[in-house]
Design a protein around this motif. Structure first.
Motif, PDB file in Angstrom:
ATOM      1  N   ALA A 106       1.038  -1.200   0.424  1.00 23.62           N
ATOM      2  CA  ALA A 106       0.048  -0.123  -0.146  1.00 23.62           C
ATOM      3  C   ALA A 106       0.851   1.444  -0.341  1.00 23.62           C
ATOM      4  CB  ALA A 106      -1.461   0.088   0.991  1.00 23.62           C
ATOM      5  N   LEU A 107       2.006   0.989   0.663  1.00 25.23           N
ATOM      6  CA  LEU A 107       2.850   2.611   0.770  1.00 25.23           C
ATOM      7  C   LEU A 107       4.721   1.593   0.503  1.00 25.23           C
ATOM      8  CD1 LEU A 107       1.681   3.546   4.309  1.00 25.23           C
ATOM      9  CD2 LEU A 107       1.440   4.691   2.024  1.00 25.23           C
ATOM     10  N   PRO A 108       4.503   1.666  -1.084  1.00 24.74           N
ATOM     11  CA  PRO A 108       5.427   1.114  -1.246  1.00 24.74           C
ATOM     12  C   PRO A 108       7.176   2.425  -1.279  1.00 24.74           C
ATOM     13  CG  PRO A 108       4.387   2.331  -3.926  1.00 24.74           C
ATOM     14  CD  PRO A 108       3.653   2.756  -2.164  1.00 24.74           C
ATOM     15  N   GLY A 109       7.134   3.769  -1.031  1.00 18.56           N
ATOM     16  CA  GLY A 109       7.386   3.971  -0.861  1.00 18.56           C
ATOM     17  C   GLY A 109       7.959   4.244   0.517  1.00 18.56           C
ATOM     18  N   LEU A 110       8.019   3.669   2.012  1.00 24.33           N
ATOM     19  CA  LEU A 110       8.468   3.195   3.012  1.00 24.33           C
ATOM     20  C   LEU A 110       8.957   1.928   2.886  1.00 24.33           C
ATOM     21  CD1 LEU A 110       5.576   4.935   4.987  1.00 24.33           C
ATOM     22  CD2 LEU A 110       7.461   6.269   3.764  1.00 24.33           C
ATOM     23  N   SER A 111      10.513   1.851   4.047  1.00 24.65           N
ATOM     24  CA  SER A 111      10.811   1.349   4.217  1.00 24.65           C
ATOM     25  C   SER A 111       9.616   0.646   5.606  1.00 24.65           C
ATOM     26  CB  SER A 111      12.466   1.491   4.985  1.00 24.65           C
ATOM     27  OG  SER A 111      12.239   1.773   6.328  1.00 24.65           O
ATOM     28  N   ARG A 112      10.153  -0.884   5.811  1.00 28.22           N
ATOM     29  CA  ARG A 112       9.259  -1.864   6.779  1.00 28.22           C
ATOM     30  C   ARG A 112       9.491  -0.889   7.911  1.00 28.22           C
ATOM     31  NH1 ARG A 112       9.148  -8.058   7.008  1.00 28.22           N
ATOM     32  NH2 ARG A 112       8.543  -7.696   4.992  1.00 28.22           N
ATOM     33  N   GLY A 113      10.497  -0.474   8.202  1.00 26.13           N
ATOM     34  CA  GLY A 113      11.182   0.116  10.048  1.00 26.13           C
ATOM     35  C   GLY A 113      10.323   1.082   9.886  1.00 26.13           C
ATOM     36  N   GLN A 114       9.971   1.982   8.569  1.00 26.01           N
ATOM     37  CA  GLN A 114       9.628   3.454   8.594  1.00 26.01           C
ATOM     38  C   GLN A 114       7.679   2.953   8.708  1.00 26.01           C
ATOM     39  OE1 GLN A 114      10.491   4.921   5.003  1.00 26.01           O
ATOM     40  NE2 GLN A 114      11.127   6.563   5.818  1.00 26.01           N
ATOM     41  N   ILE A 115       7.769   1.941   8.696  1.00 25.51           N
ATOM     42  CA  ILE A 115       5.589   0.936   8.540  1.00 25.51           C
ATOM     43  C   ILE A 115       5.767   0.677   9.945  1.00 25.51           C
ATOM     44  CG2 ILE A 115       4.167  -0.314   8.225  1.00 25.51           C
ATOM     45  CD1 ILE A 115       5.393  -0.452   4.957  1.00 25.51           C
ATOM     46  N   HIS A 116       6.467   0.248  10.463  1.00 24.87           N
ATOM     47  CA  HIS A 116       6.405  -0.514  11.972  1.00 24.87           C
ATOM     48  C   HIS A 116       6.751   0.637  13.014  1.00 24.87           C
ATOM     49  CE1 HIS A 116       6.737  -4.877  12.037  1.00 24.87           C
ATOM     50  NE2 HIS A 116       7.966  -4.843  10.845  1.00 24.87           N
ATOM     51  N   SER A 117       7.288   2.170  12.562  1.00 27.12           N
ATOM     52  CA  SER A 117       7.411   3.193  13.157  1.00 27.12           C
ATOM     53  C   SER A 117       5.834   4.255  13.110  1.00 27.12           C
ATOM     54  CB  SER A 117       8.493   4.237  12.790  1.00 27.12           C
ATOM     55  OG  SER A 117       8.304   5.792  13.222  1.00 27.12           O
ATOM     56  N   ILE A 118       5.412   4.050  12.495  1.00 29.21           N
ATOM     57  CA  ILE A 118       4.337   4.811  12.075  1.00 29.21           C
ATOM     58  C   ILE A 118       2.949   3.801  13.096  1.00 29.21           C
ATOM     59  CG2 ILE A 118       2.366   5.151  10.455  1.00 29.21           C
ATOM     60  CD1 ILE A 118       4.352   6.457   8.564  1.00 29.21           C
ATOM     61  N   LEU A 119       3.183   2.583  13.002  1.00 30.71           N
ATOM     62  CA  LEU A 119       2.386   1.431  13.304  1.00 30.71           C
ATOM     63  C   LEU A 119       2.566   1.970  15.280  1.00 30.71           C
ATOM     64  CD1 LEU A 119       2.466  -1.138  11.071  1.00 30.71           C
ATOM     65  CD2 LEU A 119       0.393  -0.562  11.603  1.00 30.71           C
ATOM     66  N   ARG A 120       3.672   1.800  15.316  1.00 28.58           N
ATOM     67  CA  ARG A 120       3.694   2.111  16.783  1.00 28.58           C
ATOM     68  C   ARG A 120       3.359   3.353  17.535  1.00 28.58           C
ATOM     69  NH1 ARG A 120       8.432  -0.297  15.911  1.00 28.58           N
ATOM     70  NH2 ARG A 120       9.603   2.060  15.311  1.00 28.58           N
ATOM     71  N   VAL A 121       3.189   4.690  16.308  1.00 29.28           N
ATOM     72  CA  VAL A 121       2.454   5.652  17.010  1.00 29.28           C
ATOM     73  C   VAL A 121       1.252   5.936  17.302  1.00 29.28           C
ATOM     74  CG1 VAL A 121       2.336   8.348  16.343  1.00 29.28           C
ATOM     75  CG2 VAL A 121       4.361   6.728  16.432  1.00 29.28           C
ATOM     76  N   LEU A 122       0.755   4.572  16.099  1.00 28.10           N
ATOM     77  CA  LEU A 122      -0.574   4.953  15.924  1.00 28.10           C
ATOM     78  C   LEU A 122      -1.283   3.780  17.585  1.00 28.10           C
ATOM     79  CD1 LEU A 122      -1.297   4.193  11.770  1.00 28.10           C
ATOM     80  CD2 LEU A 122      -2.024   6.197  13.783  1.00 28.10           C
ATOM     81  N   ARG A 123      -0.414   2.786  17.644  1.00 25.48           N
ATOM     82  CA  ARG A 123      -1.180   2.018  18.352  1.00 25.48           C
ATOM     83  C   ARG A 123      -0.587   3.018  19.840  1.00 25.48           C
ATOM     84  NH1 ARG A 123       2.811  -3.094  19.657  1.00 25.48           N
ATOM     85  NH2 ARG A 123       4.039  -1.537  20.267  1.00 25.48           N
ATOM     86  N   ARG A 124       0.654   4.035  20.094  1.00 25.95           N
ATOM     87  CA  ARG A 124       0.437   4.360  21.255  1.00 25.95           C
ATOM     88  C   ARG A 124      -1.407   5.271  21.381  1.00 25.95           C
ATOM     89  NH1 ARG A 124       6.419   5.155  21.180  1.00 25.95           N
ATOM     90  NH2 ARG A 124       5.399   6.481  19.259  1.00 25.95           N
ATOM     91  N   GLU A 125      -1.351   5.835  20.312  1.00 21.81           N
ATOM     92  CA  GLU A 125      -2.527   6.322  20.420  1.00 21.81           C
ATOM     93  C   GLU A 125      -3.717   6.054  20.290  1.00 21.81           C
ATOM     94  OE1 GLU A 125      -2.584   8.658  16.232  1.00 21.81           O
ATOM     95  OE2 GLU A 125      -0.606  10.094  16.895  1.00 21.81           O
ATOM     96  N   GLY A 126      -3.327   5.023  20.140  1.00 23.82           N
ATOM     97  CA  GLY A 126      -4.900   3.844  20.725  1.00 23.82           C
ATOM     98  C   GLY A 126      -5.468   3.775  19.472  1.00 23.82           C
ATOM     99  N   LYS A 127      -5.465   4.254  18.678  1.00 28.86           N
ATOM    100  CA  LYS A 127      -6.448   3.857  17.026  1.00 28.86           C
ATOM    101  C   LYS A 127      -6.020   2.378  16.810  1.00 28.86           C
ATOM    102  CE  LYS A 127      -5.822   8.317  15.979  1.00 28.86           C
ATOM    103  NZ  LYS A 127      -5.307   9.476  15.242  1.00 28.86           N
ATOM    104  N   VAL A 128      -4.978   1.822  16.850  1.00 31.10           N
ATOM    105  CA  VAL A 128      -4.932   0.165  15.978  1.00 31.10           C
ATOM    106  C   VAL A 128      -4.103  -0.883  17.014  1.00 31.10           C
ATOM    107  CG1 VAL A 128      -4.259   0.740  14.109  1.00 31.10           C
ATOM    108  CG2 VAL A 128      -2.521   0.369  14.940  1.00 31.10           C
ATOM    109  N   ARG A 129      -3.912  -2.145  16.659  1.00 31.05           N
ATOM    110  CA  ARG A 129      -3.731  -2.947  17.956  1.00 31.05           C
ATOM    111  C   ARG A 129      -3.628  -3.895  16.706  1.00 31.05           C
ATOM    112  NH1 ARG A 129      -8.359  -6.922  20.446  1.00 31.05           N
ATOM    113  NH2 ARG A 129      -9.354  -6.810  18.178  1.00 31.05           N
TER     114      ARG A 129
END
Length: 74
Positions: free
Chosen positions: A35-58
């Protein structure tokens, strides 16, 4: 031209990840990479961690078999 070279900003990428989860309910890291080919796996994980801290994803599952879903999803 600038956006194509620079890429999307972090907030836009967060919104795109959330929209992907709204559409598909659950997704693994490989689906996010497609879905986001311009991002590395690490960048995607970083965004997911932020979203988890915000309580939006699990995260569901552990290690390689894990997937992500919206926090409000059953």
């Amino acid at each position: 031209v600038y956006t194509r070279r620079r890429g999307l900003d972090r907030e836009t990428n967060k919104v795109l990840l959330l929209k992907h989860l709204e559409a598909f309910k659950r997704a693994g890291i490989r689906e996010f990479e497609e879905a986001l080919p311009g991002l590395s796996r690490g960048q995607i994980h970083s965004i997911l961690r932020v979203l988890r801290r915000e309580g939006k994803v699990r995260r569901v599952g552990a290690k390689r078999g894990s997937a992500w879903e919206l926090a409000s999803a059953g």
